[in-house]
Design a protein around this motif. Structure first.
Motif, PDB file in Angstrom:
ATOM      1  N   ARG A 210       6.689   1.009  -4.647  1.00  0.00           N
ATOM      2  CA  ARG A 210       7.576  -0.068  -5.059  1.00  0.00           C
ATOM      3  C   ARG A 210       6.799  -1.368  -5.245  1.00  0.00           C
ATOM      4  NH1 ARG A 210      11.767   1.400  -7.533  1.00  0.00           N
ATOM      5  NH2 ARG A 210      12.473  -0.748  -7.258  1.00  0.00           N
ATOM      6  N   GLN A 211       5.809  -1.601  -4.389  1.00  0.00           N
ATOM      7  CA  GLN A 211       4.972  -2.788  -4.551  1.00  0.00           C
ATOM      8  C   GLN A 211       4.219  -2.738  -5.874  1.00  0.00           C
ATOM      9  OE1 GLN A 211       2.458  -3.630  -1.143  1.00  0.00           O
ATOM     10  NE2 GLN A 211       4.071  -3.005   0.287  1.00  0.00           N
ATOM     11  N   PHE A 212       3.742  -1.538  -6.241  1.00  0.00           N
ATOM     12  CA  PHE A 212       3.037  -1.395  -7.502  1.00  0.00           C
ATOM     13  C   PHE A 212       3.967  -1.672  -8.683  1.00  0.00           C
ATOM     14  CE2 PHE A 212       1.987   1.453 -11.083  1.00  0.00           C
ATOM     15  CZ  PHE A 212       0.775   0.895 -11.458  1.00  0.00           C
ATOM     16  N   LEU A 213       5.201  -1.139  -8.626  1.00  0.00           N
ATOM     17  CA  LEU A 213       6.139  -1.307  -9.732  1.00  0.00           C
ATOM     18  C   LEU A 213       6.685  -2.722  -9.828  1.00  0.00           C
ATOM     19  CD1 LEU A 213       8.255   1.987  -9.560  1.00  0.00           C
ATOM     20  CD2 LEU A 213       6.403   1.443 -11.145  1.00  0.00           C
ATOM     21  N   ASN A 214       6.951  -3.357  -8.677  1.00  0.00           N
ATOM     22  CA  ASN A 214       7.649  -4.633  -8.670  1.00  0.00           C
ATOM     23  C   ASN A 214       6.741  -5.845  -8.497  1.00  0.00           C
ATOM     24  OD1 ASN A 214      10.117  -3.275  -8.912  1.00  0.00           O
ATOM     25  ND2 ASN A 214      10.346  -3.098  -6.697  1.00  0.00           N
ATOM     26  N   VAL A 215       5.486  -5.620  -8.078  1.00  0.00           N
ATOM     27  CA  VAL A 215       4.565  -6.739  -7.873  1.00  0.00           C
ATOM     28  C   VAL A 215       3.354  -6.608  -8.794  1.00  0.00           C
ATOM     29  CG1 VAL A 215       3.109  -7.974  -6.244  1.00  0.00           C
ATOM     30  CG2 VAL A 215       5.307  -7.054  -5.488  1.00  0.00           C
ATOM     31  N   THR A 216       2.647  -5.497  -8.658  1.00  0.00           N
ATOM     32  CA  THR A 216       1.384  -5.356  -9.387  1.00  0.00           C
ATOM     33  C   THR A 216       1.594  -5.319 -10.899  1.00  0.00           C
ATOM     34  OG1 THR A 216       0.475  -4.107  -7.515  1.00  0.00           O
ATOM     35  CG2 THR A 216      -0.703  -3.980  -9.616  1.00  0.00           C
ATOM     36  N   LEU A 217       2.442  -4.425 -11.366  1.00  0.00           N
ATOM     37  CA  LEU A 217       2.626  -4.283 -12.814  1.00  0.00           C
ATOM     38  C   LEU A 217       3.151  -5.554 -13.487  1.00  0.00           C
ATOM     39  CD1 LEU A 217       3.916  -0.685 -13.608  1.00  0.00           C
ATOM     40  CD2 LEU A 217       1.729  -1.726 -14.176  1.00  0.00           C
TER      41      LEU A 217
END
Length: 306
Positions: A210-217
């Motif tokens: 979720r961090q990757f989808l909502n923060v990183t990307l």
């Protein structure tokens, strides 16, 4: 300050500015010479030749739009467009996905990061060279290294570059393999994302995914956009790989006939420079069109700090 003093100060400032402007012009002069002699000059000549019948041996003859209308009935040109579009739309997303995945791994603080970064970047430096294209031909030839390795485990490999069904795939693999340049740019972008966003997401119970989808990307979309535009432009202009691997023919059965390779064949193989110039301008319009579409669509998926 009196009016006379202000006038004297203004004249003194102008006198000081003139040498500075001259120095700036002298420093910019080589760039202007290159712009007019190497870029704008040849482009203007190419634009004129695109409306002529010119074979390098005789004076150019103006033919109007004949070169452009010929494109509608040129089957090999249509095939080159299909091959090039397939190459671009398959290899570029795969290349960027691999580059982003490896950048995420390296961003986790692996030991020997400078070594891995240099090793992964190396293929990008030599990926468009003649040497690496020759190596690729050696690896994927009928008796190449890949088939020799498959033979050790009892598998009879196909002729990767001699069969139409697999020849283009080898060139796509070669382009995906040169992921180093976008990977380094992705890695630099990941290093610029503040850790406080991940800390806040972690406190809210967000998983790594979720961090990757909502923060990183979302925060990485400007870098993704930059890499996407750059790699699409480069892919449309690919030439060396197809020229060396196919022996300059675009075979087998025109399965590796890149647009730039066919342009080369028309210009320097058939000496049909007028038609080749028209093809060059068509390529410019295609690249410009896709670049414009990317910039237009970026407002829907690219997010900046504001």
């Amino acid at each position: 300050m009196s009016a006379a003093a202000e006038l004297h100060s203004l004249r003194r400032g102008r006198a000081t500015t003139k040498p500075q402007n001259l120095a700036a012009f002298l420093f910019l002069l080589p760039w202007f010479i290159g712009l007019f002699l190497i870029t704008l000059g040849p482009m203007s000549v190419s634009l004129y030749l695109s409306f002529t019948d010119y074979n390098l041996l005789q004076p150019a003859t103006f033919t109007g739009l004949d070169n452009f209308t010929r494109m509608f009935t040129d089957d090999r040109l249509h095939q080159s467009l299909v091959v090039t579009f397939t190459y671009v739309f398959v290899s570029v997303p795969l290349q960027l996905a691999l580059a982003l995945g490896l950048a995420l791994l390296l961003d986790r603080g692996a030991r020997g990061l400078p070594f891995y970064r240099s090793a992964f970047y190396l293929p990008s430096l030599i990926g468009s060279s003649v040497a690496i294209a020759v190596l690729w031909r050696t690896v994927f030839g009928s008796a190449g290294l890949l088939n020799q390795g498959l033979a050790l485990i009892g598998i009879q490999g196909p002729g990767w570059i001699s069969e139409p069904s697999t020849a283009l795939g080898t060139l796509i693999t070669l382009n995906v393999w040169t992921f180093g340049s976008p990977m380094v740019i992705f890695l630099a972008g990941l290093r610029q994302i503040p850790t406080m966003y991940y800390e806040a997401a972690s406190i809210d119970g967000a998983t790594k995914w979720r961090q990757f989808l909502n923060v990183t990307l979302p925060l990485l979309t400007p870098i993704i956009f930059f890499n996407l535009v750059l790699q699409i432009i480069n892919a449309f202009q690919s030439f060396t790989q197809a020229f060396i691997v196919s022996g300059g023919t675009g075979g087998p059965a025109d399965s590796t006939l890149f647009y730039s390779l066919y342009l080369y064949q028309r210009g320097f193989g058939s000496f049909d420079m007028g038609y080749a110039s028209a093809m060059a301008w068509l390529l410019l319009l295609v690249i410009g069109g896709f670049t414009a579409i990317n910039f237009w669509a970026s407002k829907y998926w690219v997010f900046y700090n504001d």
